[in-house]
Motif scaffolding. Structure first.
Motif, short mmCIF file in Angstrom:
data_model
loop_
_atom_site.label_atom_id
_atom_site.label_comp_id
_atom_site.label_asym_id
_atom_site.label_seq_id
_atom_site.Cartn_x
_atom_site.Cartn_y
_atom_site.Cartn_z
N LYS A 83 -12.21 -1.54 -1.63
CA LYS A 83 -11.44 -0.47 -0.59
C LYS A 83 -12.20 0.44 0.15
O LYS A 83 -11.67 0.68 1.32
CB LYS A 83 -10.58 0.25 -1.78
CG LYS A 83 -9.50 -0.62 -2.73
CD LYS A 83 -9.02 0.33 -3.67
CE LYS A 83 -7.91 -0.63 -4.56
NZ LYS A 83 -7.00 0.29 -5.40
N LYS A 126 -5.39 0.12 0.70
CA LYS A 126 -5.43 1.73 1.27
C LYS A 126 -5.29 2.83 0.22
O LYS A 126 -4.85 3.69 0.54
CB LYS A 126 -4.43 1.61 2.18
CG LYS A 126 -4.79 0.55 3.49
CD LYS A 126 -3.48 0.79 4.80
CE LYS A 126 -3.97 -0.34 5.77
NZ LYS A 126 -2.88 -0.24 6.67
N ASP A 127 -4.87 2.26 -1.06
CA ASP A 127 -4.74 3.30 -2.10
C ASP A 127 -5.84 4.04 -2.55
O ASP A 127 -5.44 4.88 -3.61
CB ASP A 127 -4.08 2.76 -3.29
CG ASP A 127 -2.55 2.36 -2.94
OD1 ASP A 127 -1.93 2.79 -1.90
OD2 ASP A 127 -2.04 1.38 -3.40
N ASN A 132 -12.36 -8.77 3.25
CA ASN A 132 -12.68 -7.83 4.48
C ASN A 132 -13.65 -8.19 5.47
O ASN A 132 -14.19 -7.58 6.43
CB ASN A 132 -13.36 -6.49 3.77
CG ASN A 132 -12.62 -5.68 2.72
OD1 ASN A 132 -11.47 -5.34 3.33
ND2 ASN A 132 -13.00 -5.29 1.62
N HIS A 171 -13.17 -1.35 3.23
CA HIS A 171 -12.11 -1.30 4.17
C HIS A 171 -11.71 -0.12 4.85
O HIS A 171 -11.77 -0.01 5.96
CB HIS A 171 -10.60 -1.90 3.37
CG HIS A 171 -9.50 -1.78 4.28
ND1 HIS A 171 -9.20 -2.67 5.00
CD2 HIS A 171 -8.52 -0.76 4.43
CE1 HIS A 171 -8.10 -2.27 5.82
NE2 HIS A 171 -7.59 -1.15 5.48
N TYR A 172 -12.09 0.94 4.09
CA TYR A 172 -11.86 2.36 4.70
C TYR A 172 -12.91 2.57 5.76
O TYR A 172 -12.57 3.20 6.84
CB TYR A 172 -12.12 3.20 3.57
CG TYR A 172 -12.12 4.70 3.93
CD1 TYR A 172 -11.07 5.65 4.33
CD2 TYR A 172 -13.43 5.44 4.02
CE1 TYR A 172 -11.03 6.95 4.79
CE2 TYR A 172 -13.52 7.06 4.29
CZ TYR A 172 -12.46 7.61 4.70
OH TYR A 172 -12.34 8.90 5.04
N THR A 205 0.20 4.42 1.58
CA THR A 205 -0.14 5.08 2.30
C THR A 205 1.18 5.79 2.91
O THR A 205 1.33 7.16 3.39
CB THR A 205 -0.92 4.67 3.58
OG1 THR A 205 -0.27 3.54 3.80
CG2 THR A 205 -2.27 4.21 3.18
N ASP A 216 0.71 -1.09 0.00
CA ASP A 216 0.31 -0.02 0.04
C ASP A 216 0.90 1.19 0.00
O ASP A 216 2.23 1.13 0.68
CB ASP A 216 -0.92 -0.01 1.20
CG ASP A 216 -2.05 -1.10 1.19
OD1 ASP A 216 -2.51 -1.41 0.02
OD2 ASP A 216 -2.21 -1.66 2.15
N ARG A 233 -7.69 7.05 -1.55
CA ARG A 233 -7.55 7.90 -0.56
C ARG A 233 -8.58 9.06 -0.45
O ARG A 233 -8.93 9.47 -1.55
CB ARG A 233 -6.19 8.70 -0.65
CG ARG A 233 -5.02 7.71 -0.70
CD ARG A 233 -3.76 8.34 -0.80
NE ARG A 233 -2.52 7.53 -0.85
CZ ARG A 233 -1.29 8.01 -0.85
NH1 ARG A 233 -1.16 9.47 -0.86
NH2 ARG A 233 -0.17 7.16 -0.91
N GLN A 281 -12.21 0.68 9.02
CA GLN A 281 -11.09 1.35 9.62
C GLN A 281 -11.72 2.45 10.61
O GLN A 281 -10.86 2.87 11.74
CB GLN A 281 -10.11 1.80 8.80
CG GLN A 281 -9.32 0.80 8.23
CD GLN A 281 -8.54 -0.22 8.83
OE1 GLN A 281 -7.82 0.20 9.77
NE2 GLN A 281 -8.90 -1.51 9.02
#
Length: 342
Positions: A159, A325-326, A194, A162-163, A40, A38, A328, A166
């Protein structure tokens, strides 16, 4: 305005029209991103290298050897901005401002020009910096994800799941792209990865019915967020747009405010054609946000400025890599700094 050559545009449109019957991204490919690092921890500038090159291989190289700023310098800069798909409207606005400063002798060297360019770029993008905030008072918070084939829609949904996880939110996915069995399988793979439930039916099922069942299930389980996938559709086919309108209408039977977010996933590599897609989706559905993907693989990252000036829609996320995590949240100052970084 710079766009695609006719032969390339034809290829893109052909792919969008007929590609949803093909398995472009095998399910097993999704799992391979587990090994992708990732980004980040990486600088955004390193992920926007192709667009930076489109703007003159970074401003430092662009102005290399220039002692004074003159009209020729601005002409060269205008060409670079257009090549990066900043768009005629935004480019004209930027160059007009710089020319006015030049006439007032406010641009005396490279440093003052870079500062002025940065300030104006930030002025254009800042109103679009509106991160997606989930209203936890609405359970579930319904996100309808739309976009044409190849934009990275289903992957972006994985994604996004996942975001939100978190952030401590519970998530459910709805497999509303029933035209492609591979799309359902791909979303189920992301769900497994996930550890979130995926509501799906057999291929060919009515998308509105699938999403209705999913929202109903999320309501009964008090899920915080439900993200609904939809088929990748060519934006000029009105009957398919009508299907998305139908999905929104069916959602409203369960929650008058649903969907709470209608998010368009758009591929930055499509440049000005992506802007046209966004206009059509917005006209039909009333978009509330955008996620611009694949910025790491294109020299057309300037499309964000064209979007900001033409549509003024919130840019919720940018995609800058394949890692989980890409995807954003978009921050205007970070983006401009990455483009103009030495």
């Amino acid at each position: 305005m710079i766009g695609y050559p006719p032969h390339l545009l034809y290829s893109l449109l052909y792919s969008a029209m007929f590609g949803f019957g093909k398995r472009k991204t095998p399910v097993e490919d999704v799992t391979t991103t587990e090994t992708v690092t990732d980004s980040t921890a990486d600088s955004l500038a390193s992920r926007l290298v192709k667009t930076r090159r489109g703007l003159g291989d970074s401003m430092a190289d662009f102005f290399l050897g220039k002692k004074t700023i003159d009209q020729n310098t601005l002409d060269d800069l205008e060409t670079s901005l257009l090549s990066a798909d900043v768009g005629v409207e935004a480019t004209t606005e930027i160059i007009d401002d710089l020319q006015a400063r030049l006439s007032r002798k406010a641009l005396t060297n490279v440093d003052t020009l870079q500062l002025a360019l940065s300030e104006h770029m930030l002025e254009i993008l800042r109103p679009c910096e509106q991160p997606l905030q989930v209203d936890t008072g609405k359970k579930p918070y319904v996100i309808l994800v739309v976009g044409i084939n190849g934009a990275g829609k289903t992957t972006s949904i994985g994604k996004l799941a996942h975001y939100f996880q978190q952030q401590g939110l519970s998530v459910m996915l709805a497999a509303g792209d029933t035209f492609r069995a591979a799309a359902v399988e791909q979303l189920q793979e992301w769900g497994s990865r996930n550890n979130v439930p995926v509501i799906a039916q057999a291929a060919g099922a009515d998308p509105a019915s699938v999403i209705f069942d999913a929202v109903q299930s999320a309501q009964s389980k008090h899920t915080d967020v439900i993200i609904a996938d939809t088929a990748g559709r060519l934006h000029t086919q009105s009957n398919l747009m009508d299907e998305l309108v139908k999905i929104k209408r069916v959602m409203a039977k369960l929650d008058n405010d649903a969907p709470h977010e209608t998010l368009l996933i758009m591929d930055a590599g499509f440049g000005q054609n992506a802007l046209q897609q966004a206009e059509q989706f917005h006209k039909a559905l009333g978009l509330t946000g955008l996620a611009v993907t694949k910025l790491d693989g294109t020299a057309r990252g300037g499309i964000l400025f064209a979007i900001a000036r033409k549509l003024g829609l919130p840019i919720r996320f940018i995609g800058v890599g394949e890692g989980i995590k890409d995807l954003r949240p978009f921050h205007a100052k970070e983006f401009v700094s990455a483009l103009l970084e030495d």
